[in-house]
Structures are given as C-alpha cells and as structure tokens.
Design a protein around this motif. Structure first.
Motif, mmCIF file in Angstrom:
data_model
loop_
_atom_site.group_PDB
_atom_site.id
_atom_site.type_symbol
_atom_site.label_atom_id
_atom_site.label_comp_id
_atom_site.label_asym_id
_atom_site.label_seq_id
_atom_site.Cartn_x
_atom_site.Cartn_y
_atom_site.Cartn_z
ATOM 1 N N GLU A 151 81.932 20.874 23.430
ATOM 2 C CA GLU A 151 81.441 21.713 24.525
ATOM 3 C C GLU A 151 82.082 23.085 24.422
ATOM 4 O O GLU A 151 82.746 23.566 25.338
ATOM 5 N N SER A 152 81.855 23.738 23.292
ATOM 6 C CA SER A 152 82.535 25.000 23.018
ATOM 7 C C SER A 152 81.699 26.225 23.359
ATOM 8 O O SER A 152 82.228 27.216 23.848
ATOM 9 N N PHE A 153 80.406 26.171 23.095
ATOM 10 C CA PHE A 153 79.549 27.369 23.231
ATOM 11 C C PHE A 153 78.519 27.168 24.340
ATOM 12 O O PHE A 153 77.751 26.213 24.288
ATOM 13 N N PRO A 154 78.492 28.074 25.321
ATOM 14 C CA PRO A 154 79.414 29.194 25.573
ATOM 15 C C PRO A 154 80.625 28.732 26.386
ATOM 16 O O PRO A 154 80.638 27.613 26.911
ATOM 17 N N SER A 155 81.609 29.573 26.494
ATOM 18 C CA SER A 155 82.808 29.243 27.258
ATOM 19 C C SER A 155 82.519 29.296 28.755
ATOM 20 O O SER A 155 82.058 30.313 29.271
ATOM 21 N N GLY A 156 82.794 28.192 29.452
ATOM 22 C CA GLY A 156 82.584 28.172 30.895
ATOM 23 C C GLY A 156 83.557 29.067 31.630
ATOM 24 O O GLY A 156 83.194 29.748 32.601
ATOM 25 N N HIS A 157 84.836 29.069 31.185
ATOM 26 C CA HIS A 157 85.820 29.953 31.791
ATOM 27 C C HIS A 157 85.401 31.415 31.640
ATOM 28 O O HIS A 157 85.480 32.197 32.593
ATOM 29 N N ALA A 158 84.960 31.783 30.440
ATOM 30 C CA ALA A 158 84.560 33.172 30.206
ATOM 31 C C ALA A 158 83.326 33.538 31.021
ATOM 32 O O ALA A 158 83.198 34.677 31.486
#
Length: 269
Positions: A151-158
């Motif tokens: 679950e890397s792309f996209p970053s939820g935090h970013a």
C-alpha cells in the motif's frame, strides 16, 4: 438539504469559469513519472543503506500526516459553530459562526474525501513499499493484495498533508510559501523513514493539494465560503474573523492573532 444546495448552485454557478485542472493533471503525471524512473531507485537505496540524522526528526514529525486529529478537530469546531449560530442574538455573530462552520466543513471534507480516495487507490494499485521489495524493482505491484506491505502508492500521509496545507494556503494566502515548505518536509519525512518512495509522496502531495482546490471550487459553485476568480486559485469571500491581540508595552508584533473557541471568538450575547 440537497434541494437547497441545488438552488444555491443554480443561483451562484453562472457561466463557465476558467479552470486549470487539466494542466495540473498533466504536470502532476509528468512529475510523478520522472520521480518513478529517476528518483525512486537511488533514493530508496540510499535511505536503506545510509544512516541519517534526519530519521529521528522524521519519526517525530511524520504522524502529523495522520488525518484523525484533523478530522476530530474540524468536527468539534463545526458542531460548536452550529451551536453558536443557534445561540447568537445578533445577525453578525450568527453569520460569523456559520462562516466558521463552513471553514470546518471544508477542511473536514477535503481531508476525509481525499484520504478515502487515496487509500482506495493504494489498495487497487498494490505497490510494494521500499522496505518490502521482493525483486528490487520500484514497480513491484500486487493489486488488491490487502496488506500494508503493498500500500505504497500514493502516500496517505502525504495526501493529508497536501490537502491541509493547500486548504490553509487558500484561506491565508500570505502563508503560501511556508505551507509549501512545510508540506515538502512533512511529506518527504515518509521517504526518510523508508515508508514510501519519492513518487509516492509526490503523488500524495499533489493529489491532496488538487483535491483541496477542487473542494474550494465546489463550495464556490454553491456560494459558500469561496469565490473563484476568472484566473487564479479560489479565495475566501471574506476574512476569517480572528481577533488581534491587545497591544502591550514592549509588544512589537502587531500582526499576532489569537485563536479562542468559536463561542468566545464570536462574542455570543
């Protein structure tokens, strides 16, 4: 409520307004592709193999990108503003309370919906995180895997950081540069701790920022909170009703503001 929103849309959405959504999308796609092919592999390898004094700092600030605290704060502010509007004895206080309620609703919807879409996208794409690559490829994909590792792309935090910083930049234009710098450092803290590739963070920041602009445009279409000029980003229809701090002897920062609760802020009664 829906019928009322439709009537507001018919009243305020007159004519077509120029928008830059397609240009933004085109630039975002190209930036992300450049990051995938030029930055992801060398940066992730450097992060894994080289110790960095920035890691402790990044570990300390990376949780700013969790959306829970922002959603809770905006929800509390929204319901407190509604209560203040009902208790207001004067029209000015009531309108100011409703305005604060609209601000809280805008922040909540921008963060919640952008985060929901980002989390759905990362599960559909299933990109492996830098620390869990199986073959060393930056394009190790396992769609619908259902695991944190993919679950890397996209970053939820970013995405959350991009959304909240753009929301602040739209409501307080004088702070756009500090918001941009803060968004970059907070977003790329995810790269420094090895949780994401640079392209993941870039995609999250860009998507979150775009979504806040999109939500501001939707509010403007209904005559709420924002106005969309012929060119440029949406802007508030009126200033936020913050009080200035009283000037004291020796106090030389006249631009300081205080942020009390909406009930005290709006001086109900």
């Amino acid at each position: 409520m829906i019928a009322k929103l439709k009537r507001r849309q018919q009243r305020y959405c007159t004519g077509s307004r120029a928008n830059c959504h397609f240009a933004f999308l085109l630039l975002a796609v190209n930036f992300i592709l450049l990051a995938v092919f030029l930055l992801d592999a060398p940066v992730s390898a450097y992060v894994r193999q080289s110790p960095s004094f920035l890691k402790p700092i990044s570990n300390a600030i990376t949780d700013f990108g969790t959306s829970g605290w922002i959603l809770l704060a905006s929800s509390v502010l929204f319901f407190e503003a509604l209560t203040s509007a009902r208790l207001a004895r004067h029209c000015k206080a009531r309108f100011e309370a409703l305005f604060i309620g609209h601000v809280a609703a805008y922040v909540f919807l921008s963060i919640a919906l952008s985060g929901l879409l980002a989390n759905l996208a990362k599960r559909l794409i299933g990109r492996a995180r830098p620390l869990f690559q199986t073959d060393g490829s930056v394009l190790d994909l396992s769609p619908l895997h259902g695991s944190y590792r993919f679950e890397s792309f996209p970053s939820g935090h970013a995405t959350t950081i991009g959304a909240i910083m753009m929301a602040v930049a739209l409501m307080a234009p004088r702070y756009r540069v500090p918001c941009l710098v803060l968004a970059l450092w907070l977003g790329f803290s995810r790269v420094i701790i090895g949780a994401h590739f640079p392209s993941d963070v870039m995609a999250g920041l860009l998507f979150g920022a775009w979504f806040s602009v999109f939500m501001a445009s939707q509010f403007a279409r209904h005559g709420l909170l924002f106005d969309v000029p012929a060119e440029g980003l949406p802007r508030l229809m009126r200033r936020l009703p913050f009080r200035r701090l009283p000037r004291r002897a020796g106090w030389r920062w006249p631009g300081a503001i205080t942020l009390p609760s909406p009930v005290r802020l709006l001086r109900i009664g």
